[in-house]
Write a protein that holds these residues in place. Structure first.
Motif, PDB file in Angstrom:
ATOM      1  N   THR A 173       0.846  -1.162   0.075  1.00 50.94           N
ATOM      2  CA  THR A 173       0.023  -0.156   0.050  1.00 50.94           C
ATOM      3  C   THR A 173       0.851   1.162   0.019  1.00 50.94           C
ATOM      4  O   THR A 173       0.630   2.168  -0.643  1.00 50.94           O
ATOM      5  N   GLY A 174       1.948   1.308   0.886  1.00 53.58           N
ATOM      6  CA  GLY A 174       2.552   2.302   0.719  1.00 53.58           C
ATOM      7  C   GLY A 174       3.381   2.597  -0.649  1.00 53.58           C
ATOM      8  O   GLY A 174       3.649   3.752  -0.876  1.00 53.58           O
ATOM      9  N   ALA A 175       4.069   1.578  -1.112  1.00 53.67           N
ATOM     10  CA  ALA A 175       4.828   1.619  -2.336  1.00 53.67           C
ATOM     11  C   ALA A 175       3.862   2.279  -3.318  1.00 53.67           C
ATOM     12  O   ALA A 175       4.210   2.984  -4.028  1.00 53.67           O
ATOM     13  N   ASP A 228      -9.114   0.864   6.152  1.00 53.90           N
ATOM     14  CA  ASP A 228      -9.008   2.259   6.708  1.00 53.90           C
ATOM     15  C   ASP A 228      -7.609   2.612   6.447  1.00 53.90           C
ATOM     16  O   ASP A 228      -7.359   3.780   5.923  1.00 53.90           O
ATOM     17  N   ARG A 229      -6.531   1.791   6.625  1.00 50.87           N
ATOM     18  CA  ARG A 229      -5.171   2.042   6.426  1.00 50.87           C
ATOM     19  C   ARG A 229      -5.049   2.369   4.901  1.00 50.87           C
ATOM     20  O   ARG A 229      -4.269   3.468   4.472  1.00 50.87           O
ATOM     21  N   ILE A 230      -5.748   1.590   4.117  1.00 51.96           N
ATOM     22  CA  ILE A 230      -5.497   1.710   2.475  1.00 51.96           C
ATOM     23  C   ILE A 230      -6.164   3.124   2.287  1.00 51.96           C
ATOM     24  O   ILE A 230      -5.562   3.768   1.357  1.00 51.96           O
ATOM     25  N   LEU A 236       6.115  -4.203  -5.246  1.00 51.08           N
ATOM     26  CA  LEU A 236       6.117  -2.740  -5.690  1.00 51.08           C
ATOM     27  C   LEU A 236       7.144  -2.066  -4.754  1.00 51.08           C
ATOM     28  O   LEU A 236       7.736  -0.630  -5.165  1.00 51.08           O
ATOM     29  N   THR A 237       7.690  -2.805  -3.846  1.00 53.27           N
ATOM     30  CA  THR A 237       8.859  -2.172  -3.066  1.00 53.27           C
ATOM     31  C   THR A 237      10.263  -2.284  -3.837  1.00 53.27           C
ATOM     32  O   THR A 237      11.212  -1.772  -3.394  1.00 53.27           O
ATOM     33  N   ARG A 238      10.316  -3.303  -4.749  1.00 53.09           N
ATOM     34  CA  ARG A 238      11.624  -3.486  -5.448  1.00 53.09           C
ATOM     35  C   ARG A 238      11.276  -3.519  -6.926  1.00 53.09           C
ATOM     36  O   ARG A 238      11.739  -4.348  -7.709  1.00 53.09           O
ATOM     37  N   LEU A 239      10.454  -2.423  -7.521  1.00 54.83           N
ATOM     38  CA  LEU A 239      10.518  -2.179  -8.904  1.00 54.83           C
ATOM     39  C   LEU A 239      11.738  -1.838  -9.593  1.00 54.83           C
ATOM     40  O   LEU A 239      12.329  -1.086  -9.127  1.00 54.83           O
ATOM     41  N   ASP A 240      12.139  -2.588 -10.591  1.00 48.82           N
ATOM     42  CA  ASP A 240      13.471  -1.995 -11.329  1.00 48.82           C
ATOM     43  C   ASP A 240      13.081  -1.024 -12.207  1.00 48.82           C
ATOM     44  O   ASP A 240      12.057  -0.748 -12.452  1.00 48.82           O
TER      45      ASP A 240
END
Length: 611
Positions: free
Chosen positions: A94-96, A147-149, A369-373
């Motif tokens: 979600t964050g990414a 809710d966090r999303i 999504l935290t490690r997209l090249d």
């Protein structure tokens, strides 16, 4: 799960034995009520409304958990199959998504199968037979996750299988929420017949008044938690099943009605391999439908080219006419962002993204999504390509037969064309898009959308040398003249039929007729096809074919070239492709030969008046 968390499709078993073993005969009493099992009550007595086009005015964009859940890629599922799905991992993605992709239109965070099951696939339910968050996977509960999303300005998606899960039956004694006197025994068939793609649920009997109330209770629950999207999986006809037992059209209609009654706009997505014969039903009640099997390979990467990214070029054309605002053909996850984890070459990643864009499929990635090249990020965030998918351009169809080298196109509202070139062969090849196949002659300006580059003016065609499984994507703006054609009807008495070939009625065909029964040696020869000068002509072929079929096409008794004609979706709809034929000045013959197989039905041909 996607089309599949429980699925048992050939060559891609999803550890279904675990699922089915847990599901078989489980009739334990329902667990105690869960703190989240609340919702507001709204009337559901009105007729089911049509699907809300405002919810899916354009294909949705976002992220889904299933690709990483299902993969054997090292480190993704360290605690056993499908163990990736946790609150912590959803929060990271979600964050990414918010940081990297939100500004490009990606907004849905979709939690797939397993959110109510532990790592041994043992489920949790509330006292009303509704799925409840597994306390280890989602310790905060599903409302807190939504809710966090939402706090990131994103939308939350959740997943359920069709039917009443066997383990939720509770011996038939579990009460239905907000439905006095109703229990789970009152919502299913008395013989406990099973349904969905894995037979993991009992089939719901909508002739019984309690059954809609059970679906209402599920809809009120997920709407009360704040979810904006529901993937309903294992839906039939489709999901590898057919017949009355697996017909879930009534379930989909009930979900449509129940969602409307919540007052919350929830996008309803159906999965998987939906029956195209029920396209009208899917369009009436849902906002999207998976047209194919899972794109994941269930191997040590997320996907592979052969299993089954490349299937979509054959399977998408028949569905094209069913997509539009309010409902879209879903080609499944777009896993092009992680390089080695995706399991594809760069050329394959671009072709994958190109087809999804031009087919107007939802663009949701299953990547980490935290490690997209950098290359993957460039594919997922190309504004010109996203505009093709999200704008008013209609879905593209093949302009040519479904041969190893293909051209797909769609006419844009401003008169330009979106044109994609694909080389699906395993070795490099040149691919050309002829302006004559688009209906004009002369010059056209060409813009390369992936590279944001104007390629200048091209005369008559554009040709590109493409690597194996490679592609290009262009906007073509005509500067020439509309091309005139001469039409020839297949059923004309001047033509010659051989073998089993015969004339048949066809309400959608240009003359109300077509030539069919082109099989096992059946032939159709058009006579006296006249052109003013010798040359190569892009001949348009209008045909009908409920599945992809091949035919040999030749001119003047010369050697035939075999072409595979993409499916038109059914045996009553005509579509067109263009093939190049070398014709002589004056009168010609053009022959369609079924050879040793089954060919499409032929409606007519249209021959340009100039080469």
């Amino acid at each position: 799960m996607r089309s599949s968390s429980y699925s048992v499709m050939p060559a891609r078993t999803l550890r279904a034995a675990v699922v089915l073993a847990l599901a078989a005969g489980a009739v334990t009493a329902a667990p105690a009520a869960h703190a989240e099992s609340t919702g507001t009550t709204r009337s559901t007595e009105s007729a089911a409304p049509a699907a809300d086009p405002a919810v899916a005015a354009k294909p949705y964009m976002g992220w889904s958990s299933w690709s990483m859940q299902s993969s054997k890629y090292p480190g993704l599922n360290p605690d056993g199959d499908y163990s990736y799905l946790t609150e912590a991992n959803v929060t990271k993605q979600t964050g990414a998504l918010a940081a990297k992709l939100k500004k490009y239109g990606y907004e849905y965070v979709n939690i797939d199968a397993g959110w109510w099951r532990d790592n041994t696939w043992k489920p949790e339910y509330d006292r009303y037979g509704r799925q409840k968050a597994d306390p280890k996977r989602f310790p905060s509960g599903m409302k807190a996750v939504a809710d966090r999303i939402h706090s990131k300005g994103l939308k939350a998606g959740i997943y359920l299988p069709a039917g009443l899960e066997k383990e939720a039956y509770g011996g038939g004694r579990a009460p239905v929420w907000n439905a006095d006197g109703c229990t789970t025994a009152d919502v299913v068939y008395g013989d406990l017949r099973t349904t969905n793609g894995w037979d993991s649920s009992y089939k719901l009997d909508f002739s019984r008044p309690c059954t809609q109330k059970y679906i209402d209770s599920q809809a009120q629950l997920i709407a009360g938690w704040g979810y904006d999207f529901l993937k309903l999986d294992g839906v039939g006809p489709g999901s590898g099943k057919s017949g009355d037992q697996y017909d879930n059209v009534a379930d989909v209609a009930a979900w449509n009605k129940a969602i409307a009654a919540t007052g919350r706009p929830v996008h309803l997505e159906l999965s998987w391999s939906l029956d195209i014969g029920h396209a009208t039903d899917w369009k009436k009640y849902a906002q999207g439908w998976r047209i194919d099997t899972d794109v994941e390979c269930y191997c040590n990467t997320l996907v592979s080219w052969e299993n089954s990214v490349d299937d979509r070029w054959d399977d998408a054309p028949g569905w094209t006419r069913h997509a539009g605002p309010g409902g879209w053909n879903d080609l499944d996850s777009l896993d092009v962002g992680n390089g080695a984890m995706d399991g594809l070459t760069r050329a394959e990643r671009q072709s994958y993204a190109t087809l999804w864009a031009i087919a107007k499929s939802p663009l949701y990635t299953g990547d980490d999504l935290t490690r997209l090249d950098s290359y993957g990020l460039s594919l997922l965030t190309n504004k010109e390509v996203i505009a093709v998918n999200q704008g008013s351009t209609p879905p593209a169809r093949p302009l040519t037969p479904s041969d190893p080298q293909q051209v797909w196109a769609a006419k844009n509202p401003d008169g330009s064309y979106t044109v994609a070139l694909f080389n699906l062969a395993d070795s490099p090849a040149a691919v050309s898009a002829s302006w004559a196949s688009l209906g004009f002659t002369g010059k056209a300006a060409v813009r390369d959308l992936w590279n944001h580059e104007n390629l200048g003016t091209h005369q008559d065609k554009v040709t590109q040398a493409l690597p194996a499984h490679g592609s290009r994507l262009f906007t073509v703006t005509p500067h020439g003249q509309a091309l005139a054609f001469t039409g020839y009807e297949a059923e004309s008495p001047a033509n010659t039929l051989a073998g089993n070939a015969s004339v048949a009625d066809c309400s959608t065909c240009s003359g109300g007729k077509k030539v069919g029964n082109l099989y096992l040696g059946g032939k159709l020869t058009f006579k006296d096809v006249v052109v003013p000068r010798a040359g190569t002509y892009q001949v348009r072929i209008a045909y009908v074919s409920g599945d992809a079929r091949s035919a040999g096409v030749s001119a003047n008794g010369g050697g035939a070239t075999s072409h595979k004609f993409p499916s038109t979706g059914d045996w009553g709809t005509a579509e067109t492709v263009s093939v190049p034929l070398t014709l002589k000045a004056g009168s010609n013959t053009i022959t369609f030969d079924s050879g040793n197989g089954y060919a499409p039905d032929i409606d007519r041909i249209d021959v340009p008046k100039s080469s």
